[in-house]
Design a protein around this motif. Structure first.
Motif, PDB file in Angstrom:
ATOM      1  N   VAL A   5     -68.217  25.678 -32.345  1.00 56.74           N
ATOM      2  CA  VAL A   5     -68.769  24.455 -31.758  1.00 56.74           C
ATOM      3  C   VAL A   5     -68.443  23.267 -32.657  1.00 56.74           C
ATOM      4  O   VAL A   5     -68.994  23.132 -33.755  1.00 56.74           O
ATOM      5  N   ASN A   6     -67.508  22.433 -32.195  1.00 55.33           N
ATOM      6  CA  ASN A   6     -67.132  21.197 -32.909  1.00 55.33           C
ATOM      7  C   ASN A   6     -66.863  21.458 -34.396  1.00 55.33           C
ATOM      8  O   ASN A   6     -67.428  20.813 -35.275  1.00 55.33           O
ATOM      9  N   VAL A   7     -65.972  22.413 -34.649  1.00 57.43           N
ATOM     10  CA  VAL A   7     -65.698  22.854 -36.016  1.00 57.43           C
ATOM     11  C   VAL A   7     -64.664  21.962 -36.697  1.00 57.43           C
ATOM     12  O   VAL A   7     -63.582  21.720 -36.161  1.00 57.43           O
ATOM     13  N   PHE A   8     -65.014  21.495 -37.883  1.00 56.14           N
ATOM     14  CA  PHE A   8     -64.099  20.772 -38.769  1.00 56.14           C
ATOM     15  C   PHE A   8     -64.008  21.561 -40.067  1.00 56.14           C
ATOM     16  O   PHE A   8     -64.996  22.148 -40.529  1.00 56.14           O
ATOM     17  N   LYS A   9     -62.817  21.543 -40.674  1.00 63.59           N
ATOM     18  CA  LYS A   9     -62.667  22.148 -41.997  1.00 63.59           C
ATOM     19  C   LYS A   9     -61.692  21.314 -42.816  1.00 63.59           C
ATOM     20  O   LYS A   9     -60.569  21.036 -42.383  1.00 63.59           O
ATOM     21  N   SER A  10     -62.150  20.902 -44.005  1.00 62.09           N
ATOM     22  CA  SER A  10     -61.316  20.125 -44.913  1.00 62.09           C
ATOM     23  C   SER A  10     -61.237  20.819 -46.260  1.00 62.09           C
ATOM     24  O   SER A  10     -62.182  21.503 -46.685  1.00 62.09           O
ATOM     25  N   PHE A  11     -60.106  20.638 -46.922  1.00 62.43           N
ATOM     26  CA  PHE A  11     -59.937  21.062 -48.298  1.00 62.43           C
ATOM     27  C   PHE A  11     -59.673  19.800 -49.114  1.00 62.43           C
ATOM     28  O   PHE A  11     -58.620  19.175 -48.964  1.00 62.43           O
ATOM     29  N   GLU A  12     -60.654  19.426 -49.939  1.00 68.62           N
ATOM     30  CA  GLU A  12     -60.613  18.146 -50.655  1.00 68.62           C
ATOM     31  C   GLU A  12     -60.448  17.026 -49.625  1.00 68.62           C
ATOM     32  O   GLU A  12     -61.281  16.870 -48.748  1.00 68.62           O
ATOM     33  N   ASP A  13     -59.348  16.270 -49.667  1.00 72.10           N
ATOM     34  CA  ASP A  13     -59.208  15.163 -48.722  1.00 72.10           C
ATOM     35  C   ASP A  13     -58.301  15.495 -47.541  1.00 72.10           C
ATOM     36  O   ASP A  13     -57.964  14.628 -46.746  1.00 72.10           O
ATOM     37  N   LYS A  14     -57.925  16.753 -47.405  1.00 71.25           N
ATOM     38  CA  LYS A  14     -57.035  17.152 -46.307  1.00 71.25           C
ATOM     39  C   LYS A  14     -57.832  17.822 -45.196  1.00 71.25           C
ATOM     40  O   LYS A  14     -58.445  18.878 -45.414  1.00 71.25           O
ATOM     41  N   GLU A  15     -57.830  17.232 -44.014  1.00 69.73           N
ATOM     42  CA  GLU A  15     -58.535  17.794 -42.866  1.00 69.73           C
ATOM     43  C   GLU A  15     -57.606  18.786 -42.154  1.00 69.73           C
ATOM     44  O   GLU A  15     -56.568  18.407 -41.619  1.00 69.73           O
ATOM     45  N   VAL A  16     -58.000  20.066 -42.141  1.00 71.20           N
ATOM     46  CA  VAL A  16     -57.152  21.127 -41.601  1.00 71.20           C
ATOM     47  C   VAL A  16     -57.540  21.486 -40.176  1.00 71.20           C
ATOM     48  O   VAL A  16     -56.685  21.735 -39.328  1.00 71.20           O
ATOM     49  N   LEU A  17     -58.834  21.515 -39.878  1.00 66.01           N
ATOM     50  CA  LEU A  17     -59.322  21.768 -38.517  1.00 66.01           C
ATOM     51  C   LEU A  17     -60.074  20.541 -38.032  1.00 66.01           C
ATOM     52  O   LEU A  17     -60.892  19.980 -38.769  1.00 66.01           O
TER      53      LEU A  17
END
Length: 251
Positions: A5-17
Motif C-alpha cells: 500500500v503506497n510503498v516507497f523505499k529510499s537508500f540515503e537520497d536515492k528513491e528506489v520504489l
C-alpha cells in the motif's frame, strides 16, 4: 494475500520504489518483472521484510508488517518460505539435512517427525533417494528442487522466489516453474516470483506486475500481456526475436 500500500523505499537520497500499490492473491503465482535496476528485487525484499519501507504498508492477510513487534515478526517468518536465486544450500549438509534445517530451527518435532516431513517434501519435488547426497553431488536443477523442498518444509502460507530459474537450462526452468505453480495451487499459498524470464511469464503468470524505474507501470495476466499498450513493457517483452514473432501471431 499480501498487499503493498503506497510503498516507497529510499537508500540515503536515492528513491528506489515510488508509491507502489499491489495485491498478491492467495493460490496464484504472482510475478514481478522488470529490467535490471528497475527496483523489482528491492520490492521483493521489502515485501518479505528484508528491507524496511521508507513509507507505506505491507500487509499479510491484513497484518501490517510495519506494526509487528519482534515476537510477531518471528511468528510471521515461520509462515514464509523463501527460494533464493542461487538455491543457498548448505554445502556441508546432505540434501535431507538442508530440508530439515528450518524444522530444526523453528519446531519441536521429534527426529522421526522431522525425517518424515523432509521425506514428504523431497517426494513432492520428485527427489526420491537423494537424501544422503551433498549439494555438490547433484545438478543445478536438483539443487533448486531441494531448495523448494526446504522452502515448503514448514508448510508456509507465503512463498517468495528470487529468480528461481537463474543458471538453469530452458527445459529445467520449465520443470521448476511448473513445480512452483503446482505447489502454489495445491497448498493455496500466496506466491511471489521475481523474474526477468519471459518463458516463466507466459508459463505461470497468473498475475504480473511490471516495475519500471521504481514505479508500477502495468499489471495484468499472461493472457493480457500481448494486448498491452505500454511502450516500456513492450520494449521489455519483445526484446527477443522469439517474442516479437509470437506478438505477430497474436495480432
Amino acid at each position: 494475500m499480501i498487499e503493498a500500500v503506497n510503498v516507497f523505499k529510499s537508500f540515503e537520497d536515492k528513491e528506489v520504489l515510488k508509491d507502489i500499490s499491489a495485491v498478491f492473491e492467495k493460490g496464484q503465482t504472482n510475478l514481478i518483472i522488470g529490467q535490471s535496476g528497475s527496483g523489482k528485487t528491492v520490492l521483493l525484499k521489502s515485501l518479505v521484510g528484508l528491507h524496511e519501507v521508507t513509507k507505506g504498508e505491507i500487509l499479510f492477510d491484513g497484518r501490517s508488517l510495519v506494526g509487528l513487534n519482534s515476537k510477531q515478526k518471528k511468528a510471521l517468518r515461520q509462515e514464509i518460505g523463501m527460494l533464493f536465486q542461487g538455491s543457498a544450500l548448505f554445502d556441508s549438509m546432505t540434501v535431507e539435512e538442508n530440508v530439515r534445517f528450518p524444522l530444526d530451527m523453528f519446531t519441536h518435532m521429534t527426529e522421526e517427525e522431522k525425517r518424515d516431513r523432509a521425506n514428504f517434501c523431497l517426494d513432492r519435488v520428485r527427489l526420491e533417494n537423494a537424501n544422503n547426497r551433498l549439494p555438490s553431488e547433484i545438478s543445478g536443477g536438483m539443487q533448486k528442487r531441494v531448495a523448494i523442498a526446504r522452502a515448503i518444509a514448514l508448510n508456509p502460507k507465503y512463498l517468495f522466489c528470487d529468480e528461481p530459474n537463474s543458471g538453469l537450462d530452458p527445459r529445467t526452468s520449465i520443470v521448476i516453474d511448473e513445480l512452483i505453480h503446482e505447489i502454489t495451487e495445491e497448498y493455496g499459498m500466496t506466491t511471489i516470483v521475481n523474474t526477468h524470464d519471459m518463458n516463466s511469464v507466459m508459463g505461470i503468470g497468473d498475475k504480473i506486475i511490471f516495475i519500471y524505474q521504481g514505479e508500477k507501470y502495468w499489471e495484468g495476466t499472461k493472457d493480457d500481456i500481448f494486448h498491452v499498450q505500454n511502450k516500456q513493457l513492450e520494449d521489455f517483452i519483445f526484446a527477443s526475436k522469439m517474442f516479437r514473432q509470437i506478438k505477430e501471431v497474436h495480432k
